[in-house]
Write a protein that holds these residues in place. Structure first.
Motif, mmCIF file in Angstrom:
data_model
loop_
_atom_site.group_PDB
_atom_site.id
_atom_site.type_symbol
_atom_site.label_atom_id
_atom_site.label_comp_id
_atom_site.label_asym_id
_atom_site.label_seq_id
_atom_site.Cartn_x
_atom_site.Cartn_y
_atom_site.Cartn_z
ATOM 1 N N ASN A 179 -6.321 43.387 35.459
ATOM 2 C CA ASN A 179 -5.408 44.414 35.949
ATOM 3 C C ASN A 179 -4.058 44.394 35.234
ATOM 4 N N ASP A 180 -4.100 44.043 33.961
ATOM 5 C CA ASP A 180 -2.921 44.039 33.086
ATOM 6 C C ASP A 180 -1.880 42.980 33.444
ATOM 7 N N GLN A 181 -2.177 42.079 34.348
ATOM 8 C CA GLN A 181 -1.216 41.019 34.656
ATOM 9 C C GLN A 181 -1.228 39.942 33.579
#
Length: 254
Positions: A179-181
């Motif tokens: 989730n792009d973290q």
């Protein structure tokens, strides 16, 4: 029910191809500087600060600071090579975004080798660069950078500061996940001496993992290889670092 093997989509094939090319090139370049008895090999820590800010829709600035630390004593050519800071680096530049993908940067660099010893060496440097960022697949990004360095290196023996120059080319990839973290970032950069003849004499290659702390701050950590020719016999100084980077990005254009 008949099961069929899913064929990779076209963008996935392109993404895989670029990833393979990038790190095949990185591996090739890194192995061109073998660890031999004629070369010098260091292991150390590379703390880094990477700060940038957007000032207007097309304008921004950056500050990039690092130190290369050799944390142990060793013996090189029968002489003691002490633990020390190898070189401290400060870069400040201004960037203009020509398009959403292409930018031009002009920067000033101050570098001091052996900064805390009497045999320090000072370099003042200017550079201009073009950076192109392209989407790869769904969310990865391919980065290419072409930089021209104008170098003014102080010779403390003669008191002169000769002018030299070089050309640098970087290719890298950034792949977010979870989730792009989190993201993976890798690159290789080759340096060509253009002062006397066109000669490859330096390489930087890195593989890093990053975590986004919030919309302004990230932390990156990973392996960094730095190698360059350090004498007339074409022997290499091979440096293997654990690099840790604080990335800070601000937006003053809002």
């Amino acid at each position: 029910m008949k099961c069929t093997k899913r064929k990779p989509k076209k963008d996935e094939k392109v993404k895989l191809y670029l990833l393979t090319c990038t790190f095949s090139l990185a591996l090739l370049l890194a192995t061109q500087t073998p660890v031999t008895g004629q070369n010098v090999n260091y292991v150390g820590w590379f703390p880094t600060l990477d700060h940038s800010a957007k000032l207007a829709p097309r304008w921004g600035y950056n500050v990039y600071i690092f130190d290369a630390i050799k944390p142990y004593n060793s013996t090189v050519n029968a002489e003691t090579d002490e633990a020390r800071s190898l070189y401290a680096y400060v870069e400040a530049g201004v960037t203009y975004n020509l398009t959403s993908r292409l930018s031009a940067t002009a920067s000033y660099v101050y570098e001091r080798q052996n900064p805390f010893r009497d045999d320090y060496r000072i370099e003042n440097r200017l550079f201009q660069q073009l950076t192109l960022k392209l989407p790869v697949g769904k969310n990865a990004e391919l980065k290419q950078r072409l930089r021209f360095d104008e170098r003014f290196i102080q010779n403390r023996t003669t008191g002169e500061t000769p002018f030299t120059h070089r050309l640098r080319y970087l290719i890298g990839i950034k792949q977010p996940f979870a989730n792009d973290q989190y993201y993976f970032m890798g690159y290789t950069e080759v340096f060509f001496n253009t002062s006397n003849s066109f000669k490859f004499d330096e390489n930087w290659t890195a593989a890093q993992l990053g975590i986004k702390l919030n919309e302004r701050n990230s932390i990156e950590a990973g392996l960094l290889f730095v190698g360059w020719i350090y004498n007339d016999q074409n022997n290499w100084l091979n440096q293997f670092y654990l690099q840790t980077t604080w990335v800070n990005q601000l937006d003053f254009s809002k």
